[in-house]
Design a protein around this motif. Structure first.
Motif, PDB file in Angstrom:
ATOM      1  N   ALA A  92       0.729  -1.048   0.085  1.00 57.10           N
ATOM      2  CA  ALA A  92      -0.008  -0.290  -0.175  1.00 57.10           C
ATOM      3  C   ALA A  92       0.869   1.451   0.046  1.00 57.10           C
ATOM      4  CB  ALA A  92      -0.776   0.078   1.358  1.00 57.10           C
ATOM      5  N   ASP A  93       1.884   1.320   0.984  1.00 54.37           N
ATOM      6  CA  ASP A  93       2.798   2.484   0.885  1.00 54.37           C
ATOM      7  C   ASP A  93       3.503   2.581  -0.255  1.00 54.37           C
ATOM      8  OD1 ASP A  93       2.055   2.856   3.356  1.00 54.37           O
ATOM      9  OD2 ASP A  93       3.660   1.901   4.443  1.00 54.37           O
ATOM     10  N   THR A  94       4.052   1.600  -0.912  1.00 56.13           N
ATOM     11  CA  THR A  94       4.664   1.731  -2.406  1.00 56.13           C
ATOM     12  C   THR A  94       3.675   2.322  -3.387  1.00 56.13           C
ATOM     13  OG1 THR A  94       6.177  -0.275  -1.799  1.00 56.13           O
ATOM     14  CG2 THR A  94       6.114   0.451  -4.081  1.00 56.13           C
ATOM     15  N   SER A  95       2.535   1.801  -3.422  1.00 51.96           N
ATOM     16  CA  SER A  95       1.739   2.132  -4.337  1.00 51.96           C
ATOM     17  C   SER A  95       1.213   3.739  -4.221  1.00 51.96           C
ATOM     18  CB  SER A  95       0.138   1.508  -3.964  1.00 51.96           C
ATOM     19  OG  SER A  95       0.464   0.025  -4.463  1.00 51.96           O
ATOM     20  N   ASP A  96       1.047   4.315  -3.104  1.00 48.63           N
ATOM     21  CA  ASP A  96       0.870   5.583  -2.689  1.00 48.63           C
ATOM     22  C   ASP A  96       1.867   6.354  -3.169  1.00 48.63           C
ATOM     23  OD1 ASP A  96      -1.517   5.848  -1.315  1.00 48.63           O
ATOM     24  OD2 ASP A  96      -0.862   5.257   0.348  1.00 48.63           O
ATOM     25  N   ALA A  97       3.161   6.047  -3.017  1.00 44.23           N
ATOM     26  CA  ALA A  97       4.379   6.586  -3.141  1.00 44.23           C
ATOM     27  C   ALA A  97       4.820   6.743  -4.830  1.00 44.23           C
ATOM     28  CB  ALA A  97       5.722   6.100  -2.518  1.00 44.23           C
ATOM     29  N   PHE A  98       4.510   5.587  -5.403  1.00 49.34           N
ATOM     30  CA  PHE A  98       4.711   5.418  -7.007  1.00 49.34           C
ATOM     31  C   PHE A  98       3.582   6.285  -7.690  1.00 49.34           C
ATOM     32  CE2 PHE A  98       3.590   3.358 -11.056  1.00 49.34           C
ATOM     33  CZ  PHE A  98       4.871   3.905 -11.567  1.00 49.34           C
ATOM     34  N   PHE A  99       2.412   6.275  -7.374  1.00 49.40           N
ATOM     35  CA  PHE A  99       1.323   6.842  -8.095  1.00 49.40           C
ATOM     36  C   PHE A  99       1.198   8.344  -7.670  1.00 49.40           C
ATOM     37  CE2 PHE A  99      -0.150   2.411  -8.542  1.00 49.40           C
ATOM     38  CZ  PHE A  99      -0.128   2.297  -9.901  1.00 49.40           C
ATOM     39  N   SER A 100       2.119   8.844  -6.798  1.00 47.50           N
ATOM     40  CA  SER A 100       1.926  10.329  -6.210  1.00 47.50           C
ATOM     41  C   SER A 100       2.747  11.138  -7.545  1.00 47.50           C
ATOM     42  CB  SER A 100       2.763  10.568  -5.131  1.00 47.50           C
ATOM     43  OG  SER A 100       4.051  10.349  -5.021  1.00 47.50           O
ATOM     44  N   TYR A 101       3.586  10.480  -8.242  1.00 50.70           N
ATOM     45  CA  TYR A 101       4.252  10.914  -9.431  1.00 50.70           C
ATOM     46  C   TYR A 101       5.237  12.163  -9.054  1.00 50.70           C
ATOM     47  CZ  TYR A 101       1.300   8.005 -12.292  1.00 50.70           C
ATOM     48  OH  TYR A 101       0.396   6.982 -12.729  1.00 50.70           O
ATOM     49  N   ASN A 103       9.090  13.689  -6.734  1.00 49.82           N
ATOM     50  CA  ASN A 103      10.468  13.268  -7.092  1.00 49.82           C
ATOM     51  C   ASN A 103      10.659  12.053  -5.816  1.00 49.82           C
ATOM     52  OD1 ASN A 103      10.804  14.508  -4.713  1.00 49.82           O
ATOM     53  ND2 ASN A 103      10.857  16.458  -5.761  1.00 49.82           N
ATOM     54  N   GLN A 104      12.082  11.594  -5.826  1.00 50.34           N
ATOM     55  CA  GLN A 104      12.308  10.378  -4.910  1.00 50.34           C
ATOM     56  C   GLN A 104      12.247  10.971  -3.442  1.00 50.34           C
ATOM     57  OE1 GLN A 104      15.961   8.534  -6.024  1.00 50.34           O
ATOM     58  NE2 GLN A 104      15.145   7.707  -7.918  1.00 50.34           N
ATOM     59  N   ASP A 105      12.666  12.048  -3.313  1.00 53.25           N
ATOM     60  CA  ASP A 105      12.513  12.567  -1.785  1.00 53.25           C
ATOM     61  C   ASP A 105      11.207  12.381  -1.356  1.00 53.25           C
ATOM     62  OD1 ASP A 105      15.318  12.733  -1.635  1.00 53.25           O
ATOM     63  OD2 ASP A 105      15.327  15.002  -2.423  1.00 53.25           O
ATOM     64  N   LYS A 106      10.087  13.148  -2.141  1.00 52.88           N
ATOM     65  CA  LYS A 106       8.795  13.210  -1.675  1.00 52.88           C
ATOM     66  C   LYS A 106       8.198  11.602  -1.539  1.00 52.88           C
ATOM     67  CE  LYS A 106       4.929  15.158  -0.685  1.00 52.88           C
ATOM     68  NZ  LYS A 106       5.028  15.720   0.599  1.00 52.88           N
ATOM     69  N   ARG A 107       8.730  10.954  -2.555  1.00 61.20           N
ATOM     70  CA  ARG A 107       8.117   9.556  -2.505  1.00 61.20           C
ATOM     71  C   ARG A 107       8.663   8.802  -1.258  1.00 61.20           C
ATOM     72  NH1 ARG A 107       8.993   7.569  -8.678  1.00 61.20           N
ATOM     73  NH2 ARG A 107       7.076   8.591  -9.416  1.00 61.20           N
ATOM     74  N   HIS A 108      10.097   9.050  -0.777  1.00 61.20           N
ATOM     75  CA  HIS A 108      10.501   8.414   0.381  1.00 61.20           C
ATOM     76  C   HIS A 108       9.560   9.083   1.832  1.00 61.20           C
ATOM     77  CE1 HIS A 108      13.594   6.078  -1.086  1.00 61.20           C
ATOM     78  NE2 HIS A 108      13.982   7.201  -1.606  1.00 61.20           N
ATOM     79  N   GLU A 109       9.227  10.193   1.651  1.00 60.12           N
ATOM     80  CA  GLU A 109       8.342  11.001   2.811  1.00 60.12           C
ATOM     81  C   GLU A 109       7.004  10.310   2.912  1.00 60.12           C
ATOM     82  OE1 GLU A 109       7.811  15.209   2.238  1.00 60.12           O
ATOM     83  OE2 GLU A 109      10.061  15.518   2.192  1.00 60.12           O
ATOM     84  N   ILE A 110       6.574   9.911   1.615  1.00 55.65           N
ATOM     85  CA  ILE A 110       5.259   9.212   1.818  1.00 55.65           C
ATOM     86  C   ILE A 110       5.295   7.546   2.186  1.00 55.65           C
ATOM     87  CG2 ILE A 110       3.368   8.189  -0.100  1.00 55.65           C
ATOM     88  CD1 ILE A 110       3.738  10.631  -1.817  1.00 55.65           C
ATOM     89  N   LEU A 111       6.654   7.253   1.738  1.00 52.96           N
ATOM     90  CA  LEU A 111       6.678   5.764   2.376  1.00 52.96           C
ATOM     91  C   LEU A 111       6.817   5.762   3.801  1.00 52.96           C
ATOM     92  CD1 LEU A 111       9.443   4.443  -0.198  1.00 52.96           C
ATOM     93  CD2 LEU A 111       7.226   3.613   0.168  1.00 52.96           C
ATOM     94  N   ALA A 112       7.527   6.970   4.408  1.00 51.23           N
ATOM     95  CA  ALA A 112       7.603   6.949   5.826  1.00 51.23           C
ATOM     96  C   ALA A 112       6.321   7.294   6.398  1.00 51.23           C
ATOM     97  CB  ALA A 112       8.618   7.710   6.137  1.00 51.23           C
ATOM     98  N   ASP A 113       5.476   8.021   5.872  1.00 46.61           N
ATOM     99  CA  ASP A 113       4.129   8.138   6.483  1.00 46.61           C
ATOM    100  C   ASP A 113       3.255   6.873   6.949  1.00 46.61           C
ATOM    101  OD1 ASP A 113       1.462   9.145   7.057  1.00 46.61           O
ATOM    102  OD2 ASP A 113       1.691  10.711   5.436  1.00 46.61           O
TER     103      ASP A 113
END
Length: 262
Positions: A92-101, A103-113
């Motif tokens: 679920a976290d990976t999907s949220d981060a990937f489909f946010s489109y 950059n990588q830093d923001k995706r890592h923030e989403i993964l940590a949320d």
């Protein structure tokens, strides 16, 4: 000599307990030393934990007299409960981060949320419903046998450990980076090859399915290397969440192969 043997047995037990502590719901309320040996054993134990999950599932499945849909639902539910939903959370976290489109830093923030977003919810729904439908079709066509319930979660975790070994960490901090610095790559690769040989032998001897054994092995390595390229491109490398997502995705791929080949 006795001290060395005792130390080895103690390290082995710590590694197994670490695997149970991190990857199952079994309550291991103990602070364990995470040195290189115990972490290596922890990852080497992970596929066997998946096999144990499958064995429990197969016993329940053989004991039930129910419709294919209910049996499929039960199989999926047992896997989620025994793992504590750990890999689903990563999916679920990976999907949220990937489909946010982003950059990588923001995706890592989403993964940590710790919160789950709309994309993660939709991906989770499609995954669970899709897996139930797929298993229902396999059961309906009499393609389900207890050995597949054991070997599929086993091989999915073998693939995850292999992917974890060959993929650089996405960042210097986090659980994945912590573990990447604390295992013996060569020893773990040997353990993985032993696990693969065991799984292939199990499929051939118990299931009598040589083609399935070869196909699943090829699919495992292809998926691991393709997923490595994908995670490096979109996340910079491996994280705990993308590793969990690999387990869920690999299980679906392997069940699809069973459905097609059998």
């Amino acid at each position: 000599m006795g001290k060395n043997k005792e130390y080895g047995e103690g390290t082995m037990m710590r590694g197994v307990l670490l695997a149970l502590q991190f990857f199952t719901i079994f309550p291991i309320n103990k602070e364990l030393n995470m040195n290189r040996k115990s972490v290596t054993i922890m990852f080497a134990t992970l596929p066997w934990i998946g096999g144990a999950f499958g064995l429990i599932t197969s016993i329940v499945w053989l004991s039930l007299d129910a419709s294919p849909l209910f049996l499929a639902f039960t199989i999926v539910l047992i896997g989620i409960v025994l793992s504590g939903g750990l890999h689903l959370d990563g999916f679920a976290d990976t999907s949220d981060a990937f489909f946010s489109y982003r950059n990588q830093d923001k995706r890592h923030e989403i993964l940590a949320d710790p919160r789950i977003g709309a994309f993660g919810t939709m991906a989770l729904l499609f995954l669970i419903v899709g897996k139930i439908i797929l298993l229902t079709e396999i059961i309906t066509q009499d393609g389900m046998s207890w050995q597949w319930l054991v070997v599929i979660p086993f091989l999915a975790r073998v693939g995850m450990v292999y992917f974890f070994i060959i993929t650089p960490e996405a960042r210097d901090k986090g659980l994945a980076a912590f573990f990447k610095k604390r295992f013996h790559s060569q020893a773990l690769l040997i353990a993985i090859w032993i696990s693969i040989a065991t799984a292939v032998g199990f499929i051939v001897i118990v299931g009598g399915a040589v083609l399935v054994a070869i196909t699943t092995l090829v699919a495992l390595f292809i998926c691991a290397h393709v997923y490595k390229l994908w995670t490096k491109k979109h996340f910079g490398g491996v994280t705990g969440d993308v590793s969990g997502a690999f387990v869920e995705g690999m299980e679906v791929v392997l069940w699809l192969l069973i459905f097609i080949l059998l």
